[in-house]
Design an enzyme around this catalytic site. Sequence first.
Site, mmCIF file in Angstrom:
data_model
loop_
_atom_site.group_PDB
_atom_site.id
_atom_site.type_symbol
_atom_site.label_atom_id
_atom_site.label_comp_id
_atom_site.label_asym_id
_atom_site.label_seq_id
_atom_site.Cartn_x
_atom_site.Cartn_y
_atom_site.Cartn_z
ATOM 1 N N ASP A 274 -0.214 5.237 0.728
ATOM 2 C CA ASP A 274 -0.424 6.289 1.730
ATOM 3 C C ASP A 274 -0.522 5.663 3.121
ATOM 4 O O ASP A 274 -1.359 4.798 3.367
ATOM 5 C CB ASP A 274 -1.699 7.071 1.406
ATOM 6 N N ASP B 69 0.856 -1.178 0.000
ATOM 7 C CA ASP B 69 0.000 0.000 0.000
ATOM 8 C C ASP B 69 0.900 1.238 0.000
ATOM 9 O O ASP B 69 2.100 1.158 0.288
ATOM 10 C CB ASP B 69 -0.903 -0.021 1.225
#
Length: 336
Positions: free
Chosen positions: A20, A18
Amino acid sequence: MKGCDRPLSEAYDVALLDLDGVVYVGRRPVPGAAESLGKARAAGQRLAFVTNNASRTPSAVAALLSDVGVPASAEDVVTSAQAAARLIAERVPAGSRVLVVGGTGLRQALYAEGLRPVSTASERPAAVVQGFAPGISYDLISEGAQAVGGGALFVGSNADLTIPGGGARPNPGNGALLRVITSSTGVEPIIAGKPERPLHQESVRRTGARRPLVVGDRLDTDIEGARNGGADSLLVFTGVTDHLQVLTAPPDRRPSFLAPDLAGLLVAHPEPVRDGEGHHCRGWTARADGGAIGLTGSGDPYDGLRTLASAAWESDAPRPAEALTGALDTLGLAYH
């Protein structure tokens, strides 16, 4: 809670990361992330950057990664827009029109799958795809609703209800916007992004991963998505999830491994063991003490957290928060 007797960067061929809250926050790099990822690559692990954000193209995401010190190309990025485009291409005839309620990322992904992006219901699209993009207008959402109401396939890039905002509170995400079309048509969208399986499958397909490790900071997207895809996962605490939330997570949101940050890719992870005395991990022991779980010992607080998770997750029923806060206080780990 699993164990691994060698660094995760050696045990898993591809890290599906992932962005952010893991590599950067907003446009600020997470401290140490670039260095840790560089070392994971040097150890032979391939990296793929997997995002629910359908508004940015893979090239734009790669440029942002390079800006925060993580060299990446467009081929290293997998987006929910790409997963949505493939999902649609598998369900409609080649060359079909698809009404785009979204931005450039979705349009580019549809072109790559041989589909024709359009903007009005009068063009009789075979499908409607919606993904977050700044500046989505009421008129465009209305066109999408007209097409879905007329029988077009309805696909959402992701169903995140919120996205990070510039202030103290989050802003509405694509999941909130999808409800406009659903509420007016009664049609639920097929979701491509995390935690649903299409984005995970797209990531594995594009990377050729044989033993992927999902790395994220969110229980409801990254970790649940890994579970849905049958993959192991590493939760890091540089984003939105705190230490209490992971301990009180339901079974489908419990990660395989825990680490404070991406340096967790570079080390072995001890497996907690259970015996008649309680749960143990290195220098820590967790025991049920009435309604609470008591923790004793010393050493790395994350070994203590692994011990505590092993005890808290013994039952499928999530432990109440008040049963765990005293143990977290012992470890000195933050929670809300």
